[in-house]
Design an enzyme around this catalytic site. Sequence first.
Site, PDB file in Angstrom:
ATOM      1  N   CYS A 137       0.848  -1.198   0.000  1.00 18.92           N
ATOM      2  CA  CYS A 137       0.000   0.000   0.000  1.00 18.92           C
ATOM      3  C   CYS A 137       0.884   1.249   0.000  1.00 18.92           C
ATOM      4  O   CYS A 137       1.975   1.265   0.554  1.00 18.92           O
ATOM      5  CB  CYS A 137      -0.927   0.116   1.201  1.00 18.92           C
ATOM      6  SG  CYS A 137      -2.036  -1.271   1.367  1.00 18.92           S
ATOM      7  N   HIS A 179      18.359 -35.885  -7.313  1.00 22.51           N
ATOM      8  CA  HIS A 179      17.703 -36.398  -6.111  1.00 22.51           C
ATOM      9  C   HIS A 179      16.187 -36.221  -6.163  1.00 22.51           C
ATOM     10  O   HIS A 179      15.528 -36.249  -5.137  1.00 22.51           O
ATOM     11  CB  HIS A 179      18.276 -35.722  -4.865  1.00 22.51           C
ATOM     12  CG  HIS A 179      19.731 -35.992  -4.685  1.00 22.51           C
ATOM     13  ND1 HIS A 179      20.213 -37.210  -4.269  1.00 22.51           N
ATOM     14  CD2 HIS A 179      20.809 -35.213  -4.933  1.00 22.51           C
ATOM     15  CE1 HIS A 179      21.536 -37.165  -4.231  1.00 22.51           C
ATOM     16  NE2 HIS A 179      21.920 -35.963  -4.640  1.00 22.51           N
ATOM     17  N   ARG A 204       3.711   0.102  -5.069  1.00 24.87           N
ATOM     18  CA  ARG A 204       3.561  -0.474  -3.730  1.00 24.87           C
ATOM     19  C   ARG A 204       2.303  -1.321  -3.581  1.00 24.87           C
ATOM     20  O   ARG A 204       2.115  -2.042  -2.606  1.00 24.87           O
ATOM     21  CB  ARG A 204       3.518   0.643  -2.685  1.00 24.87           C
ATOM     22  CG  ARG A 204       4.749   1.511  -2.664  1.00 24.87           C
ATOM     23  CD  ARG A 204       4.603   2.586  -1.623  1.00 24.87           C
ATOM     24  NE  ARG A 204       4.622   2.021  -0.298  1.00 24.87           N
ATOM     25  CZ  ARG A 204       5.721   1.845   0.429  1.00 24.87           C
ATOM     26  NH1 ARG A 204       6.890   2.195  -0.057  1.00 24.87           N
ATOM     27  NH2 ARG A 204       5.646   1.322   1.628  1.00 24.87           N
ATOM     28  N   TRP A 209      -2.711  -2.651  -1.556  1.00 27.47           N
ATOM     29  CA  TRP A 209      -2.363  -4.061  -1.746  1.00 27.47           C
ATOM     30  C   TRP A 209      -3.167  -4.789  -0.680  1.00 27.47           C
ATOM     31  O   TRP A 209      -2.896  -4.662   0.509  1.00 27.47           O
ATOM     32  CB  TRP A 209      -0.863  -4.275  -1.551  1.00 27.47           C
ATOM     33  CG  TRP A 209      -0.439  -5.680  -1.833  1.00 27.47           C
ATOM     34  CD1 TRP A 209      -0.123  -6.211  -3.050  1.00 27.47           C
ATOM     35  CD2 TRP A 209      -0.277  -6.741  -0.877  1.00 27.47           C
ATOM     36  NE1 TRP A 209       0.210  -7.524  -2.913  1.00 27.47           N
ATOM     37  CE2 TRP A 209       0.124  -7.889  -1.594  1.00 27.47           C
ATOM     38  CE3 TRP A 209      -0.440  -6.845   0.497  1.00 27.47           C
ATOM     39  CZ2 TRP A 209       0.373  -9.104  -0.983  1.00 27.47           C
ATOM     40  CZ3 TRP A 209      -0.202  -8.065   1.107  1.00 27.47           C
ATOM     41  CH2 TRP A 209       0.212  -9.174   0.369  1.00 27.47           C
ATOM     42  N   GLU A 243       7.943 -14.479 -11.015  1.00 32.93           N
ATOM     43  CA  GLU A 243       7.186 -13.353 -10.457  1.00 32.93           C
ATOM     44  C   GLU A 243       6.639 -12.411 -11.517  1.00 32.93           C
ATOM     45  O   GLU A 243       5.636 -11.731 -11.264  1.00 32.93           O
ATOM     46  CB  GLU A 243       7.985 -12.593  -9.398  1.00 32.93           C
ATOM     47  CG  GLU A 243       9.135 -11.765  -9.898  1.00 32.93           C
ATOM     48  CD  GLU A 243       9.837 -10.998  -8.778  1.00 32.93           C
ATOM     49  OE1 GLU A 243       9.179 -10.503  -7.859  1.00 32.93           O
ATOM     50  OE2 GLU A 243      11.070 -10.895  -8.836  1.00 32.93           O
TER      51      GLU A 243
HETATM   52  O1  M6R Z   1      13.049  -4.472  -0.183  1.00 28.66           O
HETATM   53  P1  M6R Z   1      13.619  -5.827   0.104  1.00 28.66           P
HETATM   54  O2  M6R Z   1      14.916  -6.050  -0.560  1.00 28.66           O
HETATM   55  O3  M6R Z   1      13.690  -6.120   1.579  1.00 28.66           O
HETATM   56  O4  M6R Z   1      12.581  -6.841  -0.520  1.00 28.66           O
HETATM   57  C1  M6R Z   1      12.727  -8.212  -0.373  1.00 28.66           C
HETATM   58  C2  M6R Z   1      11.826  -8.973  -1.312  1.00 28.66           C
HETATM   59  O5  M6R Z   1      10.491  -8.660  -1.047  1.00 28.66           O
HETATM   60  C3  M6R Z   1      12.132  -8.665  -2.764  1.00 28.66           C
HETATM   61  O6  M6R Z   1      13.450  -8.938  -3.090  1.00 28.66           O
HETATM   62  C4  M6R Z   1      11.196  -9.479  -3.690  1.00 28.66           C
HETATM   63  O7  M6R Z   1      11.483 -10.841  -3.576  1.00 28.66           O
HETATM   64  C5  M6R Z   1      11.321  -9.013  -5.139  1.00 28.66           C
HETATM   65  N1  M6R Z   1      10.022  -8.940  -5.734  1.00 28.66           N
HETATM   66  C6  M6R Z   1      12.122  -9.921  -5.990  1.00 28.66           C
HETATM   67  O8  M6R Z   1      12.240  -9.463  -7.278  1.00 28.66           O
END
Ligand code: M6R
Length: 618
Positions: A2, A514, A27, A74, A498
Amino acid sequence: MCGIVAYFGKKAAQPILLEGLKRLEYRGYDSAGVALMAGNTFEQHKTSGRIANLEEVLPAVNAAQTIGIGHTRWATHGEPNTTNSHPHTDATGKITLVHNGIIENYATLKKWLLKEGCTFQSETDTEVLANLIGYFYTQEQDKDGTACEHFERAVQKALNEIYGTYGLAIMCADCPDMMIGVKKGSPLILGVGENEFVLASDASAIVEHTTRAVYMSDGEMVIIHADGFTTKTITNKEVSKELKDIEFSLDQIELEGFEHYMQKEIAEQPEALHTCLNGRIDLKNGRVILGGIQNLLRDLTRTKRIIMTACGTAWHAALVGEFLFEQLARIPAEVEYASEFRYRNPIVEEGTVVIAISQSGETADTLAAIEQAKERGATVLGVVNAVGSTIARLTDAGVYLRVGPEIGVASTKAFTAQVSVLAMLAVELGRRRHLSADAAQTILTELAKIPQKVESILAQQEHIKAIAQANIHKDNWLFLGRGFNYPVALEGALKLKEISYIHAEGLPAAEMKHGPIALITDDMPAVFVATQCSQYEKVIGNIEEVRARGGKTIVVATEGDDHIAPYADYLITVPDTIEQLQPLLTVVPLQMLAYHAAVLRGHDVDKPRNLAKSVTVE
Ligand code: M6R
């Protein structure tokens, strides 16, 4: 999660809120809304979906409405429909607010408020908070004082009943010349301009109006009036806050001719890495100068254990860091998911150093892990991009990435900068322990060449796009690497899934046999990172295993490797570098592959479904 933005000034608020919401849209983009102060009431407009939808339902600008709040959501509590969109107003219609965070005890409070006669429209936790403030405001009105004093006390009382996190902008219909902002666990910045204030979740919504800002801390509130602002705690203790410069410009958050922020941020990596390394490497002496942690270098050098904690892409960077600290500094290192570390009753022995890695500096799980580590007596360092962010302020010391704002939800330039910072730190710690000047010079010389080498990978844009095109109809992919390239395999898979919604799994290449090898068919591309390194022959063996089972391979190899062609259905090459720094190069084609796959599948690369850039909820 958000984004909130609020304007208090002399200009028409609506266009400023709208522009701010567009800047904050990364965000969260499930629904959006604004509330404008209109005399002693509010004018509210909300809608589900993107900011563009909100723009369509907004009326013509009313220049007399110069105070307002806005929100891009969000969803956490309640589906993303118009009713659940913010702003939320209490049942009396006196209090309206926008919220970024989670009210954990909302169910108990809602039950109690219902008994007290409150009514609710939405399924959200936020509406409970609006009603709680409204409840206390009604009570306060029987007491001495002005409406503004009642409003302020009602906010304080309500927040003292709340468990959870919040960044809030709150208005009261009886106080048309006042606004309150409050922060706990979610970011909040007050931009201070000439006769105007912009309160927002991050500086991108502020920088167009002013570059002077107050970074709010947890438990603090700001009360904005026409003649200025005051800051205090929610327990009513005065606090004085420093005005700071916002350290990025509007250009850095514009697309500048690129179609997507992710594309721009991939392309920016040579310059970003140059800035990250600039002035920090002393090649002559094989040393590294990281200003932010100079005072803690003795502790770091003597530490018996480094624990890195992070989430998502930052966790992958930490994994590279683990190998770097072990190999270059010979310090035992481990990597913890912040979300697991915080709840596991971890053992943190005396002298342990915890390094928290985060692009945004606001990730809720990482923040909680830091608090956990601090409670157990660890020294905590931050490797953070967002200047002035909560993690940057909460840690004992830290190193900034210096790569400018990262807006694309898929993290790219932050990863390469995080690995670069960890490499510099590992070299410096190594030098203070046993690493020779010669060895350090070799590593640092190679590190300094990385930006230019990334540039040459970017030139393969069309080739990588063609590989994405040829495999775009495949719904399951494997990413495999060993040693320093194992975290890159994880990162390549995360990038692909993603933004393109293709199922992808990243693995250490040897783990394939494995279990996951059962998945191999000619319909499942296997992306191998097979650069020249100590495990090169082993990786070739793994490729053979896949090919023997009819699998198709996309291979990232070292330029000039004459041996590799027969193993690759699709070949991408990267310049050679030392093994420890290879992730800085091998990740780039995987970022590009994911980007093109998502574009070719017709997805909104910068706003992937269900995701948001900064995860400020648990
Ligand atoms: O702002 P941050 O680096 O703490 O965020 C961590 C993860 O939320 C962030 O890396 C997320 O996995 C991304 N979407 C990956 O591309």
